[in-house]
Scaffold this motif. Sequence first.
Motif, PDB file in Angstrom:
ATOM      1  N   ILE A   9      38.911  -7.170  24.325  1.00 24.52           N
ATOM      2  CA  ILE A   9      39.426  -6.064  23.604  1.00 24.52           C
ATOM      3  C   ILE A   9      38.824  -4.567  23.869  1.00 24.52           C
ATOM      4  CG2 ILE A   9      39.287  -5.015  21.048  1.00 24.52           C
ATOM      5  CD1 ILE A   9      38.829  -7.924  20.051  1.00 24.52           C
ATOM      6  N   VAL A  10      37.720  -4.306  24.224  1.00 23.78           N
ATOM      7  CA  VAL A  10      37.115  -3.198  24.741  1.00 23.78           C
ATOM      8  C   VAL A  10      37.832  -3.189  26.134  1.00 23.78           C
ATOM      9  CG1 VAL A  10      35.067  -1.774  25.380  1.00 23.78           C
ATOM     10  CG2 VAL A  10      35.097  -3.122  23.407  1.00 23.78           C
ATOM     11  N   GLY A  50      31.813 -15.612  19.915  1.00 25.01           N
ATOM     12  CA  GLY A  50      31.717 -14.222  19.100  1.00 25.01           C
ATOM     13  C   GLY A  50      31.494 -13.056  20.038  1.00 25.01           C
ATOM     14  N   VAL A  51      30.566 -13.332  21.142  1.00 26.57           N
ATOM     15  CA  VAL A  51      30.369 -12.364  21.984  1.00 26.57           C
ATOM     16  C   VAL A  51      31.226 -12.281  23.287  1.00 26.57           C
ATOM     17  CG1 VAL A  51      27.925 -12.625  21.563  1.00 26.57           C
ATOM     18  CG2 VAL A  51      28.749 -13.826  23.548  1.00 26.57           C
ATOM     19  N   GLY A  52      32.242 -13.195  23.444  1.00 29.20           N
ATOM     20  CA  GLY A  52      33.054 -13.186  24.346  1.00 29.20           C
ATOM     21  C   GLY A  52      34.379 -12.144  24.034  1.00 29.20           C
ATOM     22  N   ARG A  86      39.743  -3.992  34.338  1.00 31.90           N
ATOM     23  CA  ARG A  86      39.593  -5.281  35.073  1.00 31.90           C
ATOM     24  C   ARG A  86      38.489  -6.319  35.020  1.00 31.90           C
ATOM     25  NH1 ARG A  86      37.590  -8.654  38.213  1.00 31.90           N
ATOM     26  NH2 ARG A  86      37.003  -6.884  39.554  1.00 31.90           N
ATOM     27  N   ILE A  87      37.519  -5.719  35.328  1.00 29.90           N
ATOM     28  CA  ILE A  87      36.292  -6.506  35.465  1.00 29.90           C
ATOM     29  C   ILE A  87      35.892  -7.098  33.975  1.00 29.90           C
ATOM     30  CG2 ILE A  87      33.701  -6.260  35.746  1.00 29.90           C
ATOM     31  CD1 ILE A  87      34.311  -4.522  37.909  1.00 29.90           C
ATOM     32  N   MET A  88      36.089  -6.099  33.047  1.00 26.82           N
ATOM     33  CA  MET A  88      35.702  -6.335  31.589  1.00 26.82           C
ATOM     34  C   MET A  88      36.816  -7.589  30.927  1.00 26.82           C
ATOM     35  SD  MET A  88      34.779  -3.644  28.659  1.00 26.82           S
ATOM     36  CE  MET A  88      33.391  -3.953  27.504  1.00 26.82           C
ATOM     37  N   VAL A  89      37.983  -7.320  31.053  1.00 26.42           N
ATOM     38  CA  VAL A  89      38.833  -8.407  30.735  1.00 26.42           C
ATOM     39  C   VAL A  89      38.520  -9.626  31.182  1.00 26.42           C
ATOM     40  CG1 VAL A  89      41.109  -9.063  30.569  1.00 26.42           C
ATOM     41  CG2 VAL A  89      40.595  -6.743  30.129  1.00 26.42           C
ATOM     42  N   TRP A  92      41.288   0.620  29.771  1.00 26.95           N
ATOM     43  CA  TRP A  92      42.402   0.928  30.555  1.00 26.95           C
ATOM     44  C   TRP A  92      43.046   2.385  30.196  1.00 26.95           C
ATOM     45  CZ3 TRP A  92      44.296  -1.561  35.073  1.00 26.95           C
ATOM     46  CH2 TRP A  92      45.494  -1.051  35.235  1.00 26.95           C
ATOM     47  N   PHE A  93      43.130   2.636  28.967  1.00 26.38           N
ATOM     48  CA  PHE A  93      43.722   3.799  28.312  1.00 26.38           C
ATOM     49  C   PHE A  93      42.788   4.888  28.051  1.00 26.38           C
ATOM     50  CE2 PHE A  93      46.285   0.135  27.103  1.00 26.38           C
ATOM     51  CZ  PHE A  93      47.464   0.423  27.656  1.00 26.38           C
ATOM     52  N   TYR A  94      41.662   4.558  27.755  1.00 23.38           N
ATOM     53  CA  TYR A  94      40.540   5.564  27.218  1.00 23.38           C
ATOM     54  C   TYR A  94      39.775   6.207  28.484  1.00 23.38           C
ATOM     55  CZ  TYR A  94      36.846   7.921  24.857  1.00 23.38           C
ATOM     56  OH  TYR A  94      35.958   8.819  24.300  1.00 23.38           O
TER      57      TYR A  94
END
Length: 459
Positions: free
Chosen positions: A198-199, A191-193, A96-99, A204-206
């Motif tokens: 994506i990751v 480009g860095v955002g 959640r934080i990453m997205v 969430w699944f990995y």
Amino acid sequence: MDAPIKSKLSHASLERSAVRKVATRIVPFVALMFFINYLDRTAIGFAGPGGMNTDLALSAAQFGFASGIFFIAYILLEVPSNIALHKFGARRWLARIMVSWGLVSVLFTWVQNFEQLWILRFALGVAEAGFFPGAIFFLSFWVPARHRAKILSLFYLAQPLTTVVGAPLAGWLINQHGLFGLEGWRIMFFGVGMPAIIVGVIAWFYLVDKPADAKWLTADEKTWLTNALEKERDTTSEGGAAHHSIKGAFRNGRVWILGGVYFGLVYGFYTLAFFLPTIIAGFEQQFGGKLDILQRGLVTAIPYLPAAVALYLWSRYAGKHGVKAWHVALPAAIGAVSIPLALFAGSPAATIAVITVTASSIFAAFPLMWTLPSRFLTGAAAATGVALIGAIGNLAGFVAPYITGMLKDLTGSYVVPMFLVGGFMLMSCLLMVSLNRKGLPVESRSEAEASEAAGVESL
């Protein structure tokens, strides 16, 4: 072969295979998340001299304020975020934080003035709050204490390597000026955002919250890891509620002292992160010559490759002999002396060489310092204590760039700011020494030898 010997060999084999699987399945992915995290938060350091400061008419103080305001939001929400992570699960919370931060990072593409810039930097701090201490806390669910120095060194390698890879990448993106009608620094922000979004979805699944849920561990490996970690938590909890309650973390003096240690290290780190590209750009005026954006990115990356090597080798050495206070204090002292010396270097090469020593010393100290909180805190106290240490340290993330920029505007040079950096890093050294005298629990030699006997030193 006697049964006890067979049992020891069996346990050693399980330990070796379990920790190696964690080191190859969990740590690289979390390190990738950290890589993207650090690139997003420091992208402004590349954007500034890459055209943003000119396009938005920013002074050095305004640039420093916008760089540092990120950490005010980050600090305010760091402890609540880690408590939420403990409650809802690391996998969900880290994803959640990453997205969230990826979405905010992309918005920098369209910033128009100083006000919008600092508001978005504040929002980025809100979005990212708790990621780093959450990642440290998450890894403690997977790795017994005697292996933690090695594992955290692998995780922390992402930070210097972010600059080794990210600085030239940022330079290349900025060189794409005019693509889609955008300035190069805007393309760089976009480009860095996007990778964070994506990751974050993949995470969430990995990711898996605990060893018992990992399908890639055998039943015996799950049992060994779970029992080893539970035994550690039980041992730490014997100290009473102060070691595992939220209030206990706030009342623990060692937590606050470690926060001060981290503050001094972070002060030096973010001064380099945000202003090194600008300092390198100033070489052109000081020493003559001309560097384009990509070349500046490559020069900026130079100190961080040796820093990555120093981080890994120093962590391996400390892990093998048992982490002691001096393993953190000595690098802090070297950084305190070296950073002001950069002011007196007579050439760009000499300046970069001295800065390389400083960067290496900072990164050598970071992962070893983070092995310590879990030695006297567990449960909610560990989540809170790690976040509190991070919050105190990250206050330097705001103070360092703002004061550096302000003093640069007032004095016209980086002399005073760099001496101040040295002073704060010396503070880290002295606090670490004082903490050792108070009886800091560190990894014993016997634990380190047990790790070596298990054959995991080859990680």
